[in-house]
Design a protein around this motif. Structure first.
Motif, PDB file in Angstrom:
ATOM      1  N   GLU A 109      32.366  69.034  36.873  1.00  0.00           N
ATOM      2  CA  GLU A 109      32.252  69.081  38.499  1.00  0.00           C
ATOM      3  C   GLU A 109      32.389  67.762  38.775  1.00  0.00           C
ATOM      4  O   GLU A 109      31.911  66.728  38.364  1.00  0.00           O
ATOM      5  CB  GLU A 109      30.991  69.802  38.598  1.00  0.00           C
ATOM      6  CG  GLU A 109      30.911  71.332  38.322  1.00  0.00           C
ATOM      7  CD  GLU A 109      29.830  72.163  39.007  1.00  0.00           C
ATOM      8  OE1 GLU A 109      28.979  71.606  39.269  1.00  0.00           O
ATOM      9  OE2 GLU A 109      29.972  73.395  39.486  1.00  0.00           O
ATOM     10  N   GLN A 110      32.083  67.780  40.329  1.00  0.00           N
ATOM     11  CA  GLN A 110      31.908  66.304  40.832  1.00  0.00           C
ATOM     12  C   GLN A 110      30.566  65.822  40.599  1.00  0.00           C
ATOM     13  O   GLN A 110      29.621  66.365  40.171  1.00  0.00           O
ATOM     14  CB  GLN A 110      31.748  66.697  42.566  1.00  0.00           C
ATOM     15  CG  GLN A 110      33.146  67.244  42.840  1.00  0.00           C
ATOM     16  CD  GLN A 110      33.384  68.983  42.831  1.00  0.00           C
ATOM     17  OE1 GLN A 110      32.941  69.375  42.273  1.00  0.00           O
ATOM     18  NE2 GLN A 110      34.179  69.205  43.803  1.00  0.00           N
ATOM     19  N   CYS A 111      30.593  64.334  40.839  1.00  0.00           N
ATOM     20  CA  CYS A 111      29.391  63.601  40.669  1.00  0.00           C
ATOM     21  C   CYS A 111      29.379  62.357  41.369  1.00  0.00           C
ATOM     22  O   CYS A 111      30.347  62.124  42.054  1.00  0.00           O
ATOM     23  CB  CYS A 111      28.922  63.187  39.098  1.00  0.00           C
ATOM     24  SG  CYS A 111      30.244  62.068  38.535  1.00  0.00           S
ATOM     25  N   ASN A 112      28.088  61.561  41.511  1.00  0.00           N
ATOM     26  CA  ASN A 112      28.119  60.615  41.926  1.00  0.00           C
ATOM     27  C   ASN A 112      28.577  60.483  43.640  1.00  0.00           C
ATOM     28  O   ASN A 112      29.148  59.795  44.227  1.00  0.00           O
ATOM     29  CB  ASN A 112      28.698  59.367  41.567  1.00  0.00           C
ATOM     30  CG  ASN A 112      28.305  58.969  40.273  1.00  0.00           C
ATOM     31  OD1 ASN A 112      27.274  59.228  39.901  1.00  0.00           O
ATOM     32  ND2 ASN A 112      29.101  58.820  39.229  1.00  0.00           N
ATOM     33  N   LEU A 113      28.148  61.473  44.237  1.00  0.00           N
ATOM     34  CA  LEU A 113      28.431  62.047  45.570  1.00  0.00           C
ATOM     35  C   LEU A 113      27.342  61.221  46.618  1.00  0.00           C
ATOM     36  O   LEU A 113      27.716  61.386  47.867  1.00  0.00           O
ATOM     37  CB  LEU A 113      28.370  63.404  45.885  1.00  0.00           C
ATOM     38  CG  LEU A 113      29.534  64.232  45.096  1.00  0.00           C
ATOM     39  CD1 LEU A 113      29.359  65.804  45.486  1.00  0.00           C
ATOM     40  CD2 LEU A 113      30.829  63.950  45.457  1.00  0.00           C
ATOM     41  N   GLY A 114      26.751  60.523  46.210  1.00  0.00           N
ATOM     42  CA  GLY A 114      25.903  59.696  47.146  1.00  0.00           C
ATOM     43  C   GLY A 114      26.322  58.381  47.865  1.00  0.00           C
ATOM     44  O   GLY A 114      25.961  57.530  48.781  1.00  0.00           O
ATOM     45  N   ASP A 115      27.551  57.869  47.375  1.00  0.00           N
ATOM     46  CA  ASP A 115      28.065  56.882  47.870  1.00  0.00           C
ATOM     47  C   ASP A 115      29.226  57.283  48.812  1.00  0.00           C
ATOM     48  O   ASP A 115      29.324  58.080  49.321  1.00  0.00           O
ATOM     49  CB  ASP A 115      28.899  55.803  46.702  1.00  0.00           C
ATOM     50  CG  ASP A 115      30.063  56.645  46.077  1.00  0.00           C
ATOM     51  OD1 ASP A 115      30.611  57.554  46.594  1.00  0.00           O
ATOM     52  OD2 ASP A 115      30.511  55.944  45.062  1.00  0.00           O
ATOM     53  N   LYS A 116      29.950  56.015  49.419  1.00  0.00           N
ATOM     54  CA  LYS A 116      30.936  56.175  50.524  1.00  0.00           C
ATOM     55  C   LYS A 116      31.999  57.055  50.111  1.00  0.00           C
ATOM     56  O   LYS A 116      32.246  57.840  51.001  1.00  0.00           O
ATOM     57  CB  LYS A 116      31.503  54.852  51.054  1.00  0.00           C
ATOM     58  CG  LYS A 116      30.521  54.093  51.955  1.00  0.00           C
ATOM     59  CD  LYS A 116      30.273  54.794  53.256  1.00  0.00           C
ATOM     60  CE  LYS A 116      29.615  54.109  54.226  1.00  0.00           C
ATOM     61  NZ  LYS A 116      29.243  54.676  55.177  1.00  0.00           N
ATOM     62  N   PHE A 117      32.473  57.003  49.017  1.00  0.00           N
ATOM     63  CA  PHE A 117      33.590  57.707  48.311  1.00  0.00           C
ATOM     64  C   PHE A 117      33.227  59.336  48.548  1.00  0.00           C
ATOM     65  O   PHE A 117      33.918  60.109  48.833  1.00  0.00           O
ATOM     66  CB  PHE A 117      33.987  57.490  46.976  1.00  0.00           C
ATOM     67  CG  PHE A 117      35.335  58.266  46.733  1.00  0.00           C
ATOM     68  CD1 PHE A 117      36.667  57.551  46.893  1.00  0.00           C
ATOM     69  CD2 PHE A 117      35.252  59.233  45.935  1.00  0.00           C
ATOM     70  CE1 PHE A 117      37.671  58.300  46.307  1.00  0.00           C
ATOM     71  CE2 PHE A 117      36.397  59.789  45.441  1.00  0.00           C
ATOM     72  CZ  PHE A 117      37.739  59.338  45.712  1.00  0.00           C
ATOM     73  N   GLY A 118      32.054  59.522  47.987  1.00  0.00           N
ATOM     74  CA  GLY A 118      31.543  60.732  47.805  1.00  0.00           C
ATOM     75  C   GLY A 118      31.126  61.259  49.211  1.00  0.00           C
ATOM     76  O   GLY A 118      31.273  62.567  49.524  1.00  0.00           O
ATOM     77  N   GLU A 119      30.540  60.684  50.022  1.00  0.00           N
ATOM     78  CA  GLU A 119      30.344  61.161  51.547  1.00  0.00           C
ATOM     79  C   GLU A 119      31.753  61.596  52.341  1.00  0.00           C
ATOM     80  O   GLU A 119      31.848  62.631  53.054  1.00  0.00           O
ATOM     81  CB  GLU A 119      29.859  60.034  52.286  1.00  0.00           C
ATOM     82  CG  GLU A 119      28.274  59.910  51.963  1.00  0.00           C
ATOM     83  CD  GLU A 119      27.763  58.608  52.647  1.00  0.00           C
ATOM     84  OE1 GLU A 119      28.428  58.291  53.717  1.00  0.00           O
ATOM     85  OE2 GLU A 119      26.696  57.835  52.384  1.00  0.00           O
ATOM     86  N   VAL A 120      32.878  60.960  51.851  1.00  0.00           N
ATOM     87  CA  VAL A 120      34.095  61.208  52.487  1.00  0.00           C
ATOM     88  C   VAL A 120      34.701  62.505  52.134  1.00  0.00           C
ATOM     89  O   VAL A 120      35.073  63.326  52.444  1.00  0.00           O
ATOM     90  CB  VAL A 120      35.230  59.937  52.478  1.00  0.00           C
ATOM     91  CG1 VAL A 120      36.673  60.455  52.671  1.00  0.00           C
ATOM     92  CG2 VAL A 120      34.684  58.719  53.200  1.00  0.00           C
ATOM     93  N   MET A 121      34.588  62.484  50.687  1.00  0.00           N
ATOM     94  CA  MET A 121      34.752  63.662  49.799  1.00  0.00           C
ATOM     95  C   MET A 121      34.305  65.005  50.472  1.00  0.00           C
ATOM     96  O   MET A 121      34.788  66.071  50.738  1.00  0.00           O
ATOM     97  CB  MET A 121      34.651  63.480  48.319  1.00  0.00           C
ATOM     98  CG  MET A 121      35.036  64.773  47.668  1.00  0.00           C
ATOM     99  SD  MET A 121      34.461  64.916  45.953  1.00  0.00           S
ATOM    100  CE  MET A 121      35.226  63.418  45.121  1.00  0.00           C
ATOM    101  N   LEU A 122      32.996  65.056  50.416  1.00  0.00           N
ATOM    102  CA  LEU A 122      32.070  65.683  51.270  1.00  0.00           C
ATOM    103  C   LEU A 122      32.528  66.320  52.502  1.00  0.00           C
ATOM    104  O   LEU A 122      32.723  67.401  52.964  1.00  0.00           O
ATOM    105  CB  LEU A 122      30.680  65.620  51.096  1.00  0.00           C
ATOM    106  CG  LEU A 122      29.849  65.547  49.880  1.00  0.00           C
ATOM    107  CD1 LEU A 122      28.668  64.950  49.822  1.00  0.00           C
ATOM    108  CD2 LEU A 122      29.907  66.930  49.281  1.00  0.00           C
ATOM    109  N   ARG A 123      32.795  65.371  53.388  1.00  0.00           N
ATOM    110  CA  ARG A 123      33.213  65.592  54.543  1.00  0.00           C
ATOM    111  C   ARG A 123      34.529  66.252  54.786  1.00  0.00           C
ATOM    112  O   ARG A 123      34.765  67.138  55.584  1.00  0.00           O
ATOM    113  CB  ARG A 123      33.282  64.161  55.350  1.00  0.00           C
ATOM    114  CG  ARG A 123      33.371  64.249  57.054  1.00  0.00           C
ATOM    115  CD  ARG A 123      33.165  63.044  58.054  1.00  0.00           C
ATOM    116  NE  ARG A 123      33.746  62.004  57.446  1.00  0.00           N
ATOM    117  CZ  ARG A 123      33.052  60.849  56.649  1.00  0.00           C
ATOM    118  NH1 ARG A 123      31.774  60.997  56.668  1.00  0.00           N
ATOM    119  NH2 ARG A 123      33.718  60.006  56.125  1.00  0.00           N
TER     120      ARG A 123
END
Length: 187
Positions: free
Chosen positions: A83-97
């Motif tokens: 699964e996805q991980c390390n979603l707390g950085d800028k890349f993760g934020e863009v992925m979530l958005r």
């Protein structure tokens, strides 16, 4: 039971000798139980459970109930979770958005903040040994010859993009049962 080599598709499920591909709503434990029984899942047999980018889309309470059910049902099992991980950085934020804009909100996103969150989740669900690595760590652990062979399959001109993607997905291995007591997850 299917004859040797025979494949039967029935009600959307695929059955063959020793293999059953069963579709069901993982949020409905009653349906999961019925499908496992229909597929002849043996509780006492060593069992491999695979989950690839599925729990993160489930409501956390439903995913936790499923994990607890699987851990209780299969006392000798290995779960491989990707699964996805390390979603707390800028890349993760863009992925979530980007996923949210497409109507694919990650309901279980809090378990994907860092790989250790999955470890705690699975220990809490009843798995005995759990270890998680982001895919960049896995990639770097491969022998140089293997990485070179893989890279030769397709030209990779954006090595940084691969590293960024790999650092945002994790593989987690969780075990239950004496059968796997010697499995060294610390390597």
């Amino acid at each position: 039971m299917c004859a040797d080599g025979e494949v039967v598709i029935r009600s959307g499920d695929l059955h063959s000798d020793g293999y059953h591909l069963l579709g069901c709503d993982l949020c409905c434990l009653g349906e999961v139980r019925r499908k496992l029984e229909a597929g002849g899942a043996a509780r006492d047999a060593p069992t491999l459970l695979l989950a690839e980018c599925v729990l993160v889309y489930m409501q956390p309470d439903a995913a936790q109930a499923l994990l607890e059910h699987l851990a209780a049902t299969f006392p000798r099992c290995v779960l491989l979770l990707y699964e996805q991980c390390n979603l707390g950085d800028k890349f993760g934020e863009v992925m979530l958005r980007n996923l949210s804009v497409r109507g694919c909100a990650l309901a279980g996103e809090r378990y994907c903040r860092e790989p250790q969150a999955q470890v705690q989740r699975l220990l809490g669900a009843g798995f005995e040994t759990v270890r998680s690595w982001d895919m960049d760590t896995v990639w770097r652990a491969l022998p140089e010859d293997d990485r070179a062979r893989v890279e030769a399959l397709e030209m990779l001109d954006e090595r940084e993009l691969l590293q960024q993607l790999n650092s945002h997905y994790a593989i987690t291995v969780a075990t239950r049962g004496e059968l796997f007591a010697d499995l060294d997850l610390n390597a």
